[in-house]
Write a protein that holds these residues in place. Structure first.
Motif, PDB file in Angstrom:
ATOM      1  N   LEU A  12       0.818  -1.209   0.000  1.00 54.89           N
ATOM      2  CA  LEU A  12       0.000   0.000   0.000  1.00 54.89           C
ATOM      3  C   LEU A  12       0.857   1.267   0.000  1.00 54.89           C
ATOM      4  O   LEU A  12       0.495   2.266  -0.637  1.00 54.89           O
ATOM      5  N   LYS A  13       1.987   1.231   0.694  1.00 57.54           N
ATOM      6  CA  LYS A  13       2.891   2.389   0.671  1.00 57.54           C
ATOM      7  C   LYS A  13       3.449   2.604  -0.725  1.00 57.54           C
ATOM      8  O   LYS A  13       3.538   3.745  -1.200  1.00 57.54           O
ATOM      9  N   ALA A  14       3.823   1.511  -1.392  1.00 53.01           N
ATOM     10  CA  ALA A  14       4.340   1.630  -2.756  1.00 53.01           C
ATOM     11  C   ALA A  14       3.253   2.161  -3.691  1.00 53.01           C
ATOM     12  O   ALA A  14       3.511   3.031  -4.538  1.00 53.01           O
ATOM     13  N   GLU A  15       2.036   1.663  -3.530  1.00 50.10           N
ATOM     14  CA  GLU A  15       0.923   2.125  -4.352  1.00 50.10           C
ATOM     15  C   GLU A  15       0.626   3.597  -4.072  1.00 50.10           C
ATOM     16  O   GLU A  15       0.358   4.372  -4.996  1.00 50.10           O
ATOM     17  N   ASN A  16       0.693   3.987  -2.814  1.00 52.80           N
ATOM     18  CA  ASN A  16       0.462   5.376  -2.428  1.00 52.80           C
ATOM     19  C   ASN A  16       1.514   6.286  -3.070  1.00 52.80           C
ATOM     20  O   ASN A  16       1.172   7.347  -3.612  1.00 52.80           O
ATOM     21  N   THR A  17       2.770   5.854  -3.034  1.00 56.43           N
ATOM     22  CA  THR A  17       3.847   6.639  -3.642  1.00 56.43           C
ATOM     23  C   THR A  17       3.614   6.787  -5.138  1.00 56.43           C
ATOM     24  O   THR A  17       3.757   7.876  -5.703  1.00 56.43           O
ATOM     25  N   LYS A  18       3.238   5.688  -5.781  1.00 57.59           N
ATOM     26  CA  LYS A  18       2.983   5.702  -7.228  1.00 57.59           C
ATOM     27  C   LYS A  18       1.824   6.644  -7.561  1.00 57.59           C
ATOM     28  O   LYS A  18       1.904   7.424  -8.518  1.00 57.59           O
ATOM     29  N   LEU A  19       0.753   6.589  -6.761  1.00 52.15           N
ATOM     30  CA  LEU A  19      -0.394   7.460  -7.003  1.00 52.15           C
ATOM     31  C   LEU A  19      -0.051   8.926  -6.769  1.00 52.15           C
ATOM     32  O   LEU A  19      -0.524   9.812  -7.496  1.00 52.15           O
ATOM     33  N   ARG A  20       0.778   9.197  -5.767  1.00 53.95           N
ATOM     34  CA  ARG A  20       1.205  10.584  -5.525  1.00 53.95           C
ATOM     35  C   ARG A  20       2.027  11.110  -6.710  1.00 53.95           C
ATOM     36  O   ARG A  20       1.899  12.279  -7.094  1.00 53.95           O
ATOM     37  N   GLU A  21       2.880  10.234  -7.267  1.00 52.60           N
ATOM     38  CA  GLU A  21       3.664  10.646  -8.430  1.00 52.60           C
ATOM     39  C   GLU A  21       2.752  10.925  -9.622  1.00 52.60           C
ATOM     40  O   GLU A  21       2.946  11.906 -10.346  1.00 52.60           O
ATOM     41  N   ARG A  22       1.744  10.057  -9.833  1.00 52.11           N
ATOM     42  CA  ARG A  22       0.796  10.274 -10.924  1.00 52.11           C
ATOM     43  C   ARG A  22       0.020  11.576 -10.721  1.00 52.11           C
ATOM     44  O   ARG A  22      -0.234  12.318 -11.674  1.00 52.11           O
ATOM     45  N   LEU A  23      -0.383  11.847  -9.482  1.00 54.32           N
ATOM     46  CA  LEU A  23      -1.113  13.077  -9.184  1.00 54.32           C
ATOM     47  C   LEU A  23      -0.243  14.299  -9.467  1.00 54.32           C
ATOM     48  O   LEU A  23      -0.703  15.270 -10.069  1.00 54.32           O
ATOM     49  N   ALA A  24       1.020  14.248  -9.049  1.00 54.56           N
ATOM     50  CA  ALA A  24       1.927  15.365  -9.305  1.00 54.56           C
ATOM     51  C   ALA A  24       2.111  15.578 -10.801  1.00 54.56           C
ATOM     52  O   ALA A  24       2.107  16.717 -11.291  1.00 54.56           O
ATOM     53  N   GLN A  25       2.249  14.477 -11.560  1.00 56.05           N
ATOM     54  CA  GLN A  25       2.385  14.579 -13.013  1.00 56.05           C
ATOM     55  C   GLN A  25       1.126  15.170 -13.631  1.00 56.05           C
ATOM     56  O   GLN A  25       1.196  16.016 -14.526  1.00 56.05           O
ATOM     57  N   SER A  26      -0.034  14.742 -13.155  1.00 58.60           N
ATOM     58  CA  SER A  26      -1.300  15.273 -13.675  1.00 58.60           C
ATOM     59  C   SER A  26      -1.425  16.761 -13.376  1.00 58.60           C
ATOM     60  O   SER A  26      -1.850  17.543 -14.241  1.00 58.60           O
ATOM     61  N   GLU A  27      -1.053  17.160 -12.170  1.00 60.25           N
ATOM     62  CA  GLU A  27      -1.117  18.578 -11.814  1.00 60.25           C
ATOM     63  C   GLU A  27      -0.171  19.400 -12.684  1.00 60.25           C
ATOM     64  O   GLU A  27      -0.512  20.506 -13.111  1.00 60.25           O
ATOM     65  N   GLN A  28       1.005  18.850 -12.960  1.00 64.58           N
ATOM     66  CA  GLN A  28       1.956  19.550 -13.816  1.00 64.58           C
ATOM     67  C   GLN A  28       1.396  19.690 -15.233  1.00 64.58           C
ATOM     68  O   GLN A  28       1.501  20.752 -15.853  1.00 64.58           O
ATOM     69  N   THR A  29       0.778  18.625 -15.744  1.00 60.99           N
ATOM     70  CA  THR A  29       0.182  18.665 -17.076  1.00 60.99           C
ATOM     71  C   THR A  29      -0.935  19.703 -17.133  1.00 60.99           C
ATOM     72  O   THR A  29      -1.036  20.473 -18.099  1.00 60.99           O
ATOM     73  N   VAL A  30      -1.776  19.737 -16.110  1.00 59.77           N
ATOM     74  CA  VAL A  30      -2.866  20.720 -16.054  1.00 59.77           C
ATOM     75  C   VAL A  30      -2.290  22.139 -16.047  1.00 59.77           C
ATOM     76  O   VAL A  30      -2.784  23.027 -16.762  1.00 59.77           O
ATOM     77  N   ASP A  31      -1.231  22.367 -15.271  1.00 59.65           N
ATOM     78  CA  ASP A  31      -0.599  23.692 -15.236  1.00 59.65           C
ATOM     79  C   ASP A  31      -0.045  24.073 -16.607  1.00 59.65           C
ATOM     80  O   ASP A  31      -0.223  25.208 -17.064  1.00 59.65           O
ATOM     81  N   GLU A  32       0.622  23.105 -17.262  1.00 58.90           N
ATOM     82  CA  GLU A  32       1.190  23.384 -18.582  1.00 58.90           C
ATOM     83  C   GLU A  32       0.091  23.700 -19.586  1.00 58.90           C
ATOM     84  O   GLU A  32       0.222  24.627 -20.393  1.00 58.90           O
TER      85      GLU A  32
END
Length: 155
Positions: A86-106
């Motif tokens: 679950l920690k690994a999955e949480n880390t992966k989801l946080r990375e995906r969220l950060a990438q999505s936020e960056q894409t939205v900003d761009e």
């Protein structure tokens, strides 16, 4: 309280059997793969595993086996394995969220720049039309009122 050699051997055998069960993943309900559960499973006082007590070498052996399993990627405790997963999955989801936020900003920045360019182009078109209308010698004909064709003259 002193143990006889036979009692000491019996305790060590119980401890080793409990170690094997725990390391195979046979964790009792409410237990973990740790010294406390090992002591409970072997029916030995937990303090006997620390310091210069009689079974401290078995604690060291148990911890070494447990660390070796962790380094090999094996986790005998199902709850601990779930926590790691679950920690690994949480880390992966946080990375995906950060990438999505960056894409939205761009994309928001791109949209803003595109709208600014369109507005500037519109202003330029309006300015060119006004300039062309003011400098033109072409006379615009009125719109046709009926089906008859209006023929105009050029000056």
């Amino acid at each position: 309280m002193r143990f006889s050699a036979v009692q000491h051997t019996e305790n060590e055998n119980r401890i080793r059997a409990a170690m094997d069960r725990l390391l195979r993943g046979e964790i009792p309900p409410g237990g973990k793969c740790d010294i406390k559960t090992l002591a409970n499973e072997a029916a030995v006082d937990r303090t006997a595993f620390y310091g210069t007590r009689p079974y401290s070498h078995l604690r060291v052996e148990f911890e070494q086996c447990l660390n070796a399993m962790h380094q090999a990627g094996e986790i005998p405790d199902p709850r601990e394995a779930q926590i790691v997963r679950l920690k690994a999955e949480n880390t992966k989801l946080r990375e995906r969220l950060a990438q999505s936020e960056q894409t939205v900003d761009e994309l928001s920045d791109f949209r803003g720049h595109a709208l600014a360019r369109l507005a500037a182009q519109h202003e330029e078109i309006v300015h060119l039309r006004q300039t062309a209308a003011a400098a033109s010698r072409v006379v615009r004909l009125p719109a046709a009122r009926s089906s008859t064709t209006v023929i105009g003259s050029c000056s």
